[in-house]
Structures are given as C-alpha cells and as structure tokens.
Design a protein around this motif. Structure first.
Motif, mmCIF file in Angstrom:
data_model
loop_
_atom_site.group_PDB
_atom_site.id
_atom_site.type_symbol
_atom_site.label_atom_id
_atom_site.label_comp_id
_atom_site.label_asym_id
_atom_site.label_seq_id
_atom_site.Cartn_x
_atom_site.Cartn_y
_atom_site.Cartn_z
ATOM 1 N N ALA A 368 1.159 -1.316 -0.021
ATOM 2 C CA ALA A 368 0.315 -0.183 -0.068
ATOM 3 C C ALA A 368 0.913 0.714 0.237
ATOM 4 O O ALA A 368 1.470 1.508 0.478
ATOM 5 N N LEU A 369 0.531 1.778 -1.158
ATOM 6 C CA LEU A 369 1.264 3.433 -0.855
ATOM 7 C C LEU A 369 0.670 4.521 -0.342
ATOM 8 O O LEU A 369 1.035 5.673 -0.004
ATOM 9 N N ARG A 370 0.146 4.251 0.139
ATOM 10 C CA ARG A 370 -0.922 4.788 0.877
ATOM 11 C C ARG A 370 -2.456 4.909 1.601
ATOM 12 O O ARG A 370 -3.067 3.822 1.231
ATOM 13 N N PHE A 375 -6.462 -0.491 4.331
ATOM 14 C CA PHE A 375 -5.186 -0.524 3.906
ATOM 15 C C PHE A 375 -4.602 0.700 4.723
ATOM 16 O O PHE A 375 -5.405 1.943 4.845
ATOM 17 N N ARG A 376 -3.118 0.817 5.260
ATOM 18 C CA ARG A 376 -2.378 1.421 5.689
ATOM 19 C C ARG A 376 -1.601 1.714 4.984
ATOM 20 O O ARG A 376 -0.827 0.673 4.444
ATOM 21 N N CYS A 377 -1.019 2.841 5.200
ATOM 22 C CA CYS A 377 0.260 2.995 4.031
ATOM 23 C C CYS A 377 1.500 2.080 4.449
ATOM 24 O O CYS A 377 1.767 2.283 5.446
ATOM 25 N N GLY A 378 2.349 1.367 3.423
ATOM 26 C CA GLY A 378 3.311 0.565 3.756
ATOM 27 C C GLY A 378 3.139 -0.851 4.323
ATOM 28 O O GLY A 378 3.403 -1.979 3.873
ATOM 29 N N GLU A 379 1.561 -1.454 4.866
ATOM 30 C CA GLU A 379 1.530 -2.675 4.877
ATOM 31 C C GLU A 379 1.384 -3.352 3.338
ATOM 32 O O GLU A 379 0.885 -2.856 1.746
ATOM 33 N N VAL A 380 1.882 -4.879 3.904
ATOM 34 C CA VAL A 380 1.814 -5.372 2.312
ATOM 35 C C VAL A 380 0.681 -6.300 2.651
ATOM 36 O O VAL A 380 -0.096 -7.279 3.901
ATOM 37 N N MET A 412 2.742 0.039 -10.266
ATOM 38 C CA MET A 412 1.678 0.693 -9.940
ATOM 39 C C MET A 412 0.121 0.729 -10.162
ATOM 40 O O MET A 412 -0.134 1.308 -11.461
ATOM 41 N N GLU A 413 0.007 0.420 -9.508
ATOM 42 C CA GLU A 413 -1.797 -0.022 -9.793
ATOM 43 C C GLU A 413 -2.819 0.475 -9.315
ATOM 44 O O GLU A 413 -1.968 0.260 -7.944
ATOM 45 N N GLY A 414 -3.873 0.320 -9.181
ATOM 46 C CA GLY A 414 -5.480 1.278 -7.703
ATOM 47 C C GLY A 414 -5.544 2.477 -7.848
ATOM 48 O O GLY A 414 -4.683 2.980 -7.687
ATOM 49 N N TRP A 415 -7.163 2.788 -7.643
ATOM 50 C CA TRP A 415 -7.151 4.343 -7.008
ATOM 51 C C TRP A 415 -7.326 4.614 -5.677
ATOM 52 O O TRP A 415 -8.346 3.688 -5.195
ATOM 53 N N LEU A 420 -12.583 5.504 -0.731
ATOM 54 C CA LEU A 420 -13.223 4.687 -1.979
ATOM 55 C C LEU A 420 -11.804 3.553 -2.278
ATOM 56 O O LEU A 420 -10.361 4.390 -2.477
ATOM 57 N N HIS A 421 -11.586 2.399 -1.729
ATOM 58 C CA HIS A 421 -10.479 1.527 -2.683
ATOM 59 C C HIS A 421 -10.831 0.980 -3.320
ATOM 60 O O HIS A 421 -12.405 -0.089 -3.713
ATOM 61 N N ALA A 422 -10.317 1.530 -4.917
ATOM 62 C CA ALA A 422 -10.861 0.504 -5.984
ATOM 63 C C ALA A 422 -9.341 -0.227 -6.777
ATOM 64 O O ALA A 422 -8.020 0.751 -7.434
ATOM 65 N N SER A 423 -9.349 -1.751 -7.165
ATOM 66 C CA SER A 423 -7.644 -1.747 -7.458
ATOM 67 C C SER A 423 -8.537 -3.612 -8.063
ATOM 68 O O SER A 423 -9.421 -3.901 -8.425
ATOM 69 N N TYR A 424 -7.508 -3.815 -9.175
ATOM 70 C CA TYR A 424 -7.372 -4.402 -10.015
ATOM 71 C C TYR A 424 -6.894 -6.210 -9.057
ATOM 72 O O TYR A 424 -7.391 -7.269 -9.198
#
Length: 448
Positions: A368-370, A375-380, A412-415, A420-424
């Motif tokens: 997670a980049l943000r 998610f919290r930023c940095g979590e995997v 880099m992907e996802g919005w 809103l959390h939107a990702s492939y």
C-alpha cells in the motif's frame, strides 16, 4: 477421510469429475466442496451442485494453517466432502523450501488426504501405466488412492487401459466416455458462470445420472466421508454494526464466501443488490463491488443511468466503497468492449477500461502506497489478478505497488480517493480480518 481430485495437467477433466461426484452425492446428504487456488467460477458450479458455498483453499492468499482450519471448520457436520485441485498435480510456485507451493499436491499434504487422479485417455493406451507410475512415485508423501479414466473411446480402449494399469494395483474408480451432453461453454476468463446457464438444472441431472453408473461407489463412498476434526469457532472480539451493499448479479459475482462470512461475523448486515436492474442503491452505509463480467453486460450497465448516477453520488458523498477488478472497471468513466464499442460507466474514476487479448494472471504482492478504507500506508498483502482489460490513463496517486512471485517488474496500480478503494487485486481476507474491520468501522462512522 475424503480425497483431492487431481490430474496430470489442466484440461484433463477435474471439474467434470468433481461436479459429477457432487451432483450425485448431494441427492443423498450434505456434501461440502472445496477448490484449491484463487478461482471463482469453478466454486460457483460446486455450490450449484451442493447448495452450499464452496470454500477456496489457497495458502498464498491466506496461509497453510488457514487452509487446514478452513477445511476442518467447513467439513464439520457434512456427510461427505470433496476437494477439487488446480492445474497439474504438482504445478505450484517455489516458495521457501516448498518447490510446489499452493499446488494440488501441496494442499493434499497439508490436509493429509489421498488423491484421486483424473487422466485424459483419448490419446493414450499402454503409456498410461508410465504416467500413473510416475505420479505414484514422484512424491511418497502424496498417495494416489485411485484413478478416473476420462474420455475413453470404446470398450476395447478401456480394455487396453485396464490391462496396462493392472500391474500397478492402482484401482480404477471411475470411467467416463466422451459425452457432449456434459460440455460447459467457456469464454475469455474460463467457464461461463452458473447465473448465465439456462440449462444448469438439466446439466446437474445429467452429471448425477452419469455418476451413478460410471463410478465405483462401493470403493468411493468410504473415501469421500467428510472428516470431523476438532476446530476452533470463529469469533470477533469487536463488532461494527453496519449495512453493506453487496453488488451481486450476472455482471458481478466474484466473491470469496469467507470474505462475506467475515463481514457478517464482524457485525455487518449484508444487503445484496443488482447494478443491472436496481434503479437506486439500497439503504446502506458502504458498498462492496466484487469482480465479474461488466464487459459482457456493458450495454445493460450503461443503460441503467439512474443507478450509475446514484453510485457516483454515493462516492462523492464519501460513502466507503471497496471495488475489485470488475467493480473497478464499472467505476471508470467508460468501458471499451472486445468489439471496440464504448459504453458509459459510473464515472467515479477518470479512466477508461479497455478489453484486449492479453491475459493478466497471477499472484501479486501488493504494498500500500497510501491509506485506504482497508490499508495503512506501507502494509503488504498477497492478492491475485485475473483480467483481460487495461486502464488508462494510469492513476496519479496509485494505491498499490505490486510485484509477481517470479517477476522483478514493479507495477503501480489501483485508485484511492477519500473513502474509495478500487484495484485489480482480488483479496482473500481469511488471515487479515483487520482489513474488513477497518472497512466496517469507516462504514459505521459514515452512517453516523
């Protein structure tokens, strides 16, 4: 005990054999089905045969321990159980000291279950002995309980196959002839889902009738008994009462039952609604838009303008929304289908989803980049991608940095916009209950 349905390769007939067994058993008692791997569509067929949700067993998306716990928990109370494997028996990914991690064989070892090996015999006779011998001896920890001979051409063909296998003393537990009546249509992402098959009941009856005469039930029934192992009940220490809308219809139906169970266990009231037919959103405090086939139903989705306007307004109002793959595509400005036709979508994201020939497939490590509603930023987290679309332009502030198991390329992907959390990336929350808990907490606060 029960068994794992394996095969020498993809396309050998695992799903046909599994569905036939499930359809027959379900007439006489409760049967619990499982599917190795991240697949959504095969489990839909399992559930249609058994009237019970099929559970995914995937140690990459969850963990080896979770696979064992999930199996024990959902076998409890069932009369029979059955696990359908994935790809060839030993086809997995090398992780740590396990060369076939997440393979059918790996899951069979984790659950201490024997394998029923399905073989496509249409171009085989005596050579089948070498194949079966190799699978029996390749890994002594994986026991082959018997074989099912699929696509047998004639009585003479069966005689040759049986003669070749006799010295191995591996029992033949089923024989299926070539039969066009049990063919299931497919398209760009695999089988056509159950919701779109008008002849599903007829198919189930045909599979059940086939199984009644084509399997050695005297030997199979004891093997298929569901193990009743002790297991810990799933409880949530903190609850977040909130109404969550689950988009479910022919266009959106890719959900892991465990994810929905976790939401309910955490206090959510799940409200199903259809983006294809609903005029407006239900009275909810958050939305979960799963994957599916918006490209197939793009015309219907585009025609439902009132629903699209309501959904866009909900996102603008900062209602928490979680969207995966097909849900992500629906939230885009436009969708371009395989024929090049352009359809208006929700317009919550400044991007266009374009269908193409290239299949994007595989496990992904997502960082997670943000912050997002989950998610919290940095979590995997580990997730899975499976689509034939691309998005453009790329997000200015992507949600994830992703990487495949073997590839060094970073994507880099996802919005992420407000709530809103939107990702492939498809996620299984089995070992990450904090993710749905955070989402529900956001939903609860938005409702208040």
């Amino acid at each position: 005990m029960t068994v794992v349905i394996g095969a020498d390769r993809s396309g050998a007939g695992k799903t046909t054999v599994t569905l036939a067994l499930l359809a027959y058993l379900a007439q006489y008692g409760s049967v619990q089905a499982f599917k190795v791997g991240p697949d959504y569509i095969d489990p839909m067929f399992h559930a249609a045969m058994t009237a019970r949700p099929c559970r995914n067993l995937d140690p990459v998306l969850t963990s080896a321990t979770y696979v064992q716990q999930c199996f024990a928990r959902h076998c409890w109370g069932a009369r029979w159980a059955l696990v359908e494997g994935v790809m060839g028996l030993f086809d997995g990914v090398p992780i740590a000291d396990v060369p076939d991690f997440a393979s059918t064989a790996h899951v069979a070892r984790l659950l201490e279950l024997p394998v029923l090996l399905v073989l496509d015999c249409q171009r085989l006779s005596g050579s089948i002995a070498a194949i079966v011998s190799g699978f029996c001896s390749f890994d002594p920890r994986v026991r082959v309980a018997g074989v099912v001979l699929n696509r047998v051409g004639s009585d003479r063909h069966l005689e040759l196959l049986s003669m070749a296998l006799e010295p191995l003393q591996v029992p033949i537990l089923g024989v299926l002839r070539r039969d066009d009546r049990i063919a299931i249509p497919d398209r760009h992402l695999g089988l056509v889902p159950t919701d779109e098959l008008a002849h599903l009941a007829e198919l189930r009856d045909c599979l059940s009738d086939l199984a009644a005469t084509r399997f050695d039930w005297e030997q199979l029934l004891p093997l298929l008994a569901a193990p009743q192992r002790s297991h810990a009940a799933t409880t949530a220490s903190v609850r977040f009462p909130a109404r969550v809308g689950i988009a479910r219809d022919r266009a959106f139906n890719f959900y892991y039952p465990d994810n929905l169970d976790l939401l309910a266990a955490l206090g959510a009231e799940l409200v199903e609604w259809s983006p294809l037919s609903a005029d407006t959103l239900p009275d909810v405090q958050g939305l979960y838009l799963g994957g599916g086939f918006p490209e197939v139903f793009a015309a219907e989705l585009a025609a439902n303008r009132s629903l699209r306007d309501c959904l866009r307004a909900a996102i603008v109002s900062n209602m928490p929304v979680y969207a995966e793959c097909g849900g992500l595509m629906f939230l885009c400005r436009q969708l371009v289908d395989f024929s090049g036709r352009v359809w208006e979508m929700v317009g919550a994201l400044p991007a266009t989803a374009t269908m193409g020939a290239r299949l994007t497939l595989g496990y992904r490590q997502a960082i997670a980049l943000r912050d997002s509603p989950l998610f919290r930023c940095g979590e995997v987290a580990w997730g899975h991608e499976f689509h034939r679309s691309t998005l453009g332009p790329a997000p200015d502030r992507p949600l994830f940095r992703t990487q495949g198991l073997a590839a060094s390329t970073l994507i880099m992907e996802g919005w992420q916009t407000a709530q809103l959390h939107a990702s492939y990336i498809h996620l299984h929350w089995g070992t990450r209950s904090e993710l749905p808990a955070r989402f529900l907490e956001r939903c609860q606060h938005w409702g208040e």
